[in-house]
Design a protein around this motif. Sequence first.
Motif, mmCIF file in Angstrom:
data_model
loop_
_atom_site.group_PDB
_atom_site.id
_atom_site.type_symbol
_atom_site.label_atom_id
_atom_site.label_comp_id
_atom_site.label_asym_id
_atom_site.label_seq_id
_atom_site.Cartn_x
_atom_site.Cartn_y
_atom_site.Cartn_z
ATOM 1 N N SER A 221 -6.215 -9.434 2.636
ATOM 2 C CA SER A 221 -4.931 -9.147 1.998
ATOM 3 C C SER A 221 -5.098 -8.896 0.501
ATOM 4 C CB SER A 221 -3.949 -10.289 2.247
ATOM 5 O OG SER A 221 -4.444 -11.486 1.689
ATOM 6 N N GLU A 222 -6.047 -9.575 -0.153
ATOM 7 C CA GLU A 222 -6.287 -9.347 -1.583
ATOM 8 C C GLU A 222 -6.872 -7.951 -1.824
ATOM 9 O OE1 GLU A 222 -7.615 -12.106 0.003
ATOM 10 O OE2 GLU A 222 -6.048 -13.503 -0.659
ATOM 11 N N GLN A 223 -7.806 -7.535 -0.942
ATOM 12 C CA GLN A 223 -8.388 -6.206 -1.075
ATOM 13 C C GLN A 223 -7.337 -5.127 -0.828
ATOM 14 O OE1 GLN A 223 -11.459 -6.705 1.869
ATOM 15 N NE2 GLN A 223 -13.074 -6.912 0.305
ATOM 16 N N ARG A 224 -6.494 -5.330 0.183
ATOM 17 C CA ARG A 224 -5.440 -4.368 0.482
ATOM 18 C C ARG A 224 -4.453 -4.284 -0.692
ATOM 19 N NH1 ARG A 224 -5.670 -0.292 2.919
ATOM 20 N NH2 ARG A 224 -6.475 -1.296 4.763
ATOM 21 N N HIS A 225 -4.105 -5.436 -1.263
ATOM 22 C CA HIS A 225 -3.191 -5.466 -2.401
ATOM 23 C C HIS A 225 -3.774 -4.690 -3.589
ATOM 24 C CE1 HIS A 225 -0.162 -6.879 -5.179
ATOM 25 N NE2 HIS A 225 -1.129 -7.246 -6.012
ATOM 26 N N ALA A 226 -5.062 -4.906 -3.872
ATOM 27 C CA ALA A 226 -5.704 -4.198 -4.972
ATOM 28 C C ALA A 226 -5.761 -2.694 -4.700
ATOM 29 C CB ALA A 226 -7.113 -4.748 -5.197
ATOM 30 N N ASN A 227 -6.005 -2.333 -3.451
ATOM 31 C CA ASN A 227 -6.059 -0.930 -3.060
ATOM 32 C C ASN A 227 -4.698 -0.263 -3.255
ATOM 33 O OD1 ASN A 227 -6.731 1.506 -1.982
ATOM 34 N ND2 ASN A 227 -7.063 0.776 0.093
ATOM 35 N N MET A 228 -3.645 -0.904 -2.791
ATOM 36 C CA MET A 228 -2.307 -0.329 -2.890
ATOM 37 C C MET A 228 -1.816 -0.313 -4.341
ATOM 38 S SD MET A 228 -1.901 0.623 0.099
ATOM 39 C CE MET A 228 -0.234 1.125 0.330
ATOM 40 N N ALA A 229 -2.202 -1.310 -5.138
ATOM 41 C CA ALA A 229 -1.789 -1.351 -6.541
ATOM 42 C C ALA A 229 -2.457 -0.252 -7.361
ATOM 43 C CB ALA A 229 -2.113 -2.720 -7.133
ATOM 44 N N ALA A 230 -3.591 0.254 -6.898
ATOM 45 C CA ALA A 230 -4.308 1.305 -7.620
ATOM 46 C C ALA A 230 -3.686 2.682 -7.421
ATOM 47 C CB ALA A 230 -5.766 1.330 -7.181
ATOM 48 N N ILE A 231 -2.748 2.808 -6.508
ATOM 49 C CA ILE A 231 -2.102 4.092 -6.239
ATOM 50 C C ILE A 231 -0.961 4.268 -7.236
ATOM 51 C CG2 ILE A 231 -0.849 5.470 -4.546
ATOM 52 C CD1 ILE A 231 -2.321 3.862 -2.378
ATOM 53 N N HIS A 232 -1.039 5.319 -8.039
ATOM 54 C CA HIS A 232 -0.045 5.553 -9.080
ATOM 55 C C HIS A 232 0.975 6.587 -8.619
ATOM 56 C CE1 HIS A 232 -2.289 3.182 -11.954
ATOM 57 N NE2 HIS A 232 -3.383 3.814 -11.562
ATOM 58 N N SER A 233 2.116 6.597 -9.285
ATOM 59 C CA SER A 233 3.161 7.547 -8.923
ATOM 60 C C SER A 233 3.210 8.737 -9.876
ATOM 61 C CB SER A 233 4.520 6.849 -8.901
ATOM 62 O OG SER A 233 4.826 6.369 -10.193
ATOM 63 N N MET B 104 -6.203 -3.679 13.816
ATOM 64 C CA MET B 104 -6.394 -4.761 12.879
ATOM 65 C C MET B 104 -6.909 -4.208 11.557
ATOM 66 S SD MET B 104 -6.006 -7.935 12.990
ATOM 67 C CE MET B 104 -6.269 -9.295 11.970
ATOM 68 N N ASP B 105 -6.374 -4.713 10.477
ATOM 69 C CA ASP B 105 -6.773 -4.270 9.154
ATOM 70 C C ASP B 105 -8.171 -4.782 8.829
ATOM 71 O OD1 ASP B 105 -6.699 -3.119 6.716
ATOM 72 O OD2 ASP B 105 -5.105 -4.366 5.893
ATOM 73 N N GLN B 106 -9.033 -3.910 8.343
ATOM 74 C CA GLN B 106 -10.416 -4.280 8.061
ATOM 75 C C GLN B 106 -10.574 -4.905 6.676
ATOM 76 O OE1 GLN B 106 -12.651 -0.723 8.727
ATOM 77 N NE2 GLN B 106 -12.301 -0.753 10.926
ATOM 78 N N LEU B 107 -9.528 -4.860 5.853
ATOM 79 C CA LEU B 107 -9.587 -5.429 4.516
ATOM 80 C C LEU B 107 -8.808 -6.744 4.472
ATOM 81 C CD1 LEU B 107 -8.861 -2.213 2.404
ATOM 82 C CD2 LEU B 107 -11.078 -3.212 2.934
#
Length: 178
Positions: free
Chosen positions: A6-18, A1-4
């Motif tokens: 969905s908003e926290q996970r979205h912010a986390n994934m959006a912070a990853i740059h290419s 189970m995800d501990q974050l």
Amino acid sequence: MDQLTSEQRHANMAAIHSKDTKPEMVVRRGLWKRGFRYRLNHKRLPGHPDLVLRKYRTCIFVNGCFWHGHKVDLSLTDSSAIVNSACCKIPKTNRAFWVAKISRNQTRDREQQRQLATMGWHCITVWECELTPKHREQTLESLAFTLNSIYLHDHAKPQPYVLPAEEDRLGIAAEELR
């Protein structure tokens, strides 16, 4: 189970740059110190390679192990049967989504490298796990060696075979000694 949430996970994934990732910066600094000059993310080439060395006709992709599924065989139809590698662990939550996403990334990478090869470019992939402090210098030295080998191979002029003059004289000298 995800501990974050969905908003926290979205912010986390959006912070990853290419772009300008830590592994990419390690490769860039290592090549620059060794005298190689390059362009970043060339827009006209398929896949926008991380580094483009025109002199060597070479594109370098610095891939994250997770995002590109390093050493993970995703050809299996059952996502639960896929085995993680040492450097790429597919999440247990929403596993089908991640398997599909990483599989699409691998397919796209292969197609882009195929297109670059047909255009006459050499493609080199450097993986994130190869840039750990333990393996970093060896990887960068290997990369420099490969680039120099590519340059020598591509710019070598074929020389016709000519018999050395000494071999002709050996036959004559042997006859004169008799």
